[in-house]
Structures are given as structure tokens and as C-alpha cells.
Write an enzyme that holds these catalytic residues in place. Sequence first.
Site, short mmCIF file in Angstrom:
data_model
loop_
_atom_site.label_atom_id
_atom_site.label_comp_id
_atom_site.label_asym_id
_atom_site.label_seq_id
_atom_site.Cartn_x
_atom_site.Cartn_y
_atom_site.Cartn_z
CE LYS A 113 -5.57 0.97 -2.51
NZ LYS A 113 -5.52 2.26 -1.90
CE LYS A 197 -11.43 -0.12 -1.01
NZ LYS A 197 -10.90 0.71 0.03
CE LYS A 200 -10.71 8.73 -1.08
NZ LYS A 200 -9.53 8.06 -0.55
N1 AQP Z 1 -16.22 1.01 0.18
C1 AQP Z 1 -15.96 1.30 1.44
N2 AQP Z 1 -16.77 0.86 2.43
C2 AQP Z 1 -16.51 1.17 3.74
N3 AQP Z 1 -15.45 1.91 4.13
C3 AQP Z 1 -14.62 2.37 3.17
N4 AQP Z 1 -13.50 3.12 3.22
C4 AQP Z 1 -13.01 3.29 1.96
N5 AQP Z 1 -13.80 2.67 1.08
C5 AQP Z 1 -14.80 2.09 1.79
C6 AQP Z 1 -12.93 3.64 4.45
O1 AQP Z 1 -12.75 5.04 4.29
C7 AQP Z 1 -11.62 5.45 5.03
C8 AQP Z 1 -10.74 6.30 4.16
O2 AQP Z 1 -10.23 5.52 3.10
P1 AQP Z 1 -9.03 6.06 2.24
O3 AQP Z 1 -9.51 7.08 1.32
O4 AQP Z 1 -7.95 6.54 3.11
O5 AQP Z 1 -8.46 4.82 1.51
P2 AQP Z 1 -9.08 3.64 0.70
O6 AQP Z 1 -9.64 2.63 1.64
O7 AQP Z 1 -8.01 3.18 -0.20
O8 AQP Z 1 -10.28 4.30 -0.09
P3 AQP Z 1 -10.66 4.13 -1.58
O9 AQP Z 1 -11.92 4.84 -1.83
O10 AQP Z 1 -10.63 2.69 -1.98
O11 AQP Z 1 -9.52 4.93 -2.30
P4 AQP Z 1 -8.58 4.51 -3.47
O12 AQP Z 1 -9.46 4.16 -4.61
O13 AQP Z 1 -7.79 5.79 -3.71
O14 AQP Z 1 -7.74 3.38 -2.98
C9 AQP Z 1 -10.90 4.18 5.53
O15 AQP Z 1 -11.22 3.98 6.90
C10 AQP Z 1 -11.50 3.11 4.69
O16 AQP Z 1 -11.54 1.88 5.38
#
Ligand code: AQP
Length: 337
Positions: A113, A197, A200
Site C-alpha cells: 500500500k 486482487k 475498492k
Molecule cells: N479480492 C479479494 N478477495 C477476497 N477477499 C477480499 N477482501 C478484500 N478484497 C478481497 C476481504 O474483504 C474484507 C474487507 O476488506 P477491507 O475493505 O477491510 O480491506 P481491503 O482488504 O484493503 O479491501 P480492498 O478492496 O483491497 O480495499 P482498498 O482498495 O481500500 O485497500 C477483508 O476480510 C478482506 O480480506
Amino acid sequence: MNKQRVFSGVQPTGNLHLGNYLGAIKNFVDLQNKFECIYCIVDLHAITSYQNPKELRSNILETVASFIASGINPEKNIIFNQASVAEHSELAWIFNCVARIGWMNRMTQFKEKAGKNKENASVGLMVYPNLMAADILLYKATHVPVGEDQKQHLELTRDIAKKFNNDFNSKDYFPIVEPIISKDYPRIMSLRDGEKKMSKSEDSDYSRINLKDDKDLIDKKIKKAKTDAEPIPSEISGLENRKEAFNLISIYASLNNKKIDQVLSDFGGKNFSTFKSKLSECVIETICPIGNEIKKLLKDESYLYTNLSKGSKKAQLIAKTNLKEIYEIMGLTKFSL
Ligand code: AQP
């Protein structure tokens, strides 16, 4: 013996997507029948990178709506936002003092990140895993459903619990949490790049299926999803080095509660355009009712705020009792009003 309890959180950073749903929220829904469950909108994690206040406020409500629309019962479970329970931040400070700098330096998500511009990342982004450990251990949760990307942070949570129990001679005070990670489809990848992955914050909206996407947009995104020129193989070995193909097949398998080899035996030899239209149908069948319900719930802000406030009060009761015990174990005194 600690009572079995589930805790997990989602950041209110907008655009909840199919990866969040299949990796985490779908499990949240299933677990509510077996455990006492606490689900948190982790707004204090979200601010580790800048959030526009107006958007943050609306993303918090949208995350509550997404939980409820996906099938989490707010009466039976605790749904709350992290900023409502100050004890999360207090325990995170304690864990900043328990965790070692060497442990933090190993966290791969920080490296991903913060990227090359590490000196400019917030300190919060670096110590985020300690706040995550605090979120979980404040409730002495025993099980944590997460996507595979969070596995390393859960290992850190286990290390913090062991070190605290050992340093303060309080054997078994904090439970050693068990991650609940879907074995067959732990990480849903971007529709544009099988190495990344689904996320968002990815710029291209075509990289993900958002929970609020309508039928036509889902269909368009799946049609445009990257694949390769080969047909679908009949054996799993035929998916080697075909990350995008593997991802689409995993999504189909996960949505239909099937194993990958079952899907391959149904579609082996067929081309991707036939498969994509079937995939589109089942994504639409699962996601559109959730998206429609989210949109409906968002029209009733007072219902969402009432649930958040009720859940926050229930969470505070547990958090205050446990933090008091933790302070006592550590020899800290806290005078109250
Ligand atoms: N691509 C994914 N596949 C499986 N699980 C996922 N999670 C996130 N992306 C995937 C799981 O969703 C839960 C919530 O995630 P989060 O929103 O708290 O944080 P994150 O993992 O940082 O999600 P993003 O989408 O990647 O957000 P950004 O882009 O803002 O960093 C967690 O249990 C995560 O494992």
C-alpha cells in the site's frame, strides 16, 4: 476457557465488491448461525489514508446497508462502527508497545500500500495491524473470517496475544485466534489483471464487480474481463499459468458452492464466451438482489443509524469490561467520571 466468538471488519472506503463479498461477507452471513458474531465498520482503519469527510460518512452508512442487505441480522449480531468504541484505540496503543518493530517491518500489505513512497505514508498505515489486533482481542474473539490478504495480520494478532499473555503472566487471557479463510477461493483477483486482487481503490471500475452494479453493467464487465485464447480445460493442471482464466472459474465455483474440478468437468472444451454468459447469469443472480436491497436501505438513514447506535452500545459493554481487566493485568489505573 474463552467463549467462542467471531469478530471481523470491513473498511468503509466505498465500492464494496464481489471480492469483499465472496472473501468475507458471505462467510459472515453463514457464521451467524453457529457463533456469537461481532461485525465492525472499521472507520479508523479507513483514515490511514485520507478520506473526504462527506464521502466517509456516506461510505459508513453504505457498509452498514451492505451488511444487512447481504443477510447479516442486526438484531442477532452486533453491527457497529469502530469510532464509537474508544477502547479500540486505547488497546491499539497498548499493542503498539507489545508488538516489535521487526514484526511490523515484515508486513507485506504495508509495503504494497505504501509502495515506493513509504516515507510519505501515514504512521497509522504502518501500525494498522496493531489496531486490527486490538479490534479482535478487545472482544476476546476466537474466530476471524477474512480474505487471504489478511492472513499475515492475523498471524501478528496471534503473536501479540502470545507475547501479552506471556509478558504479563496471564496464561490464556487472550485467545489465540483462528482465521476462517475460504480454502478453495481465498482471493478474488481483478477482472483486468490476474496478478492483482480485486480492490475498492483500483482506478479501473472494470477491474471489479461492485455490489451496487446493475445487471447490464455486470454483464458488460464480465464480457470485457481478460481471458486468453485457449478453451476451458477439463483438468485443473490446464489452468496453470492462466491466472485470469483461473480467477473467472473460481468466481463461478464460489458462487455455485462447487469445486473447481466440478466446474471444469461441466465446461471443459467450451470457449470462454459460452462460459462468460453463464458466469454473468450467476453473478447477476447473487449480486443484483443485494445491490437492490442496499439502494433501498440507503433511503432510510434513520433505520441504519438506529442499528449502528444499538450495536455500538452492545459493543461498548463488552469492550469496557475487557479493557478494565487488561489495565488491571498491566498495573494501570483508570479513574472514571
Ligand atoms: N479480492 C479479494 N478477495 C477476497 N477477499 C477480499 N477482501 C478484500 N478484497 C478481497 C476481504 O474483504 C474484507 C474487507 O476488506 P477491507 O475493505 O477491510 O480491506 P481491503 O482488504 O484493503 O479491501 P480492498 O478492496 O483491497 O480495499 P482498498 O482498495 O481500500 O485497500 C477483508 O476480510 C478482506 O480480506
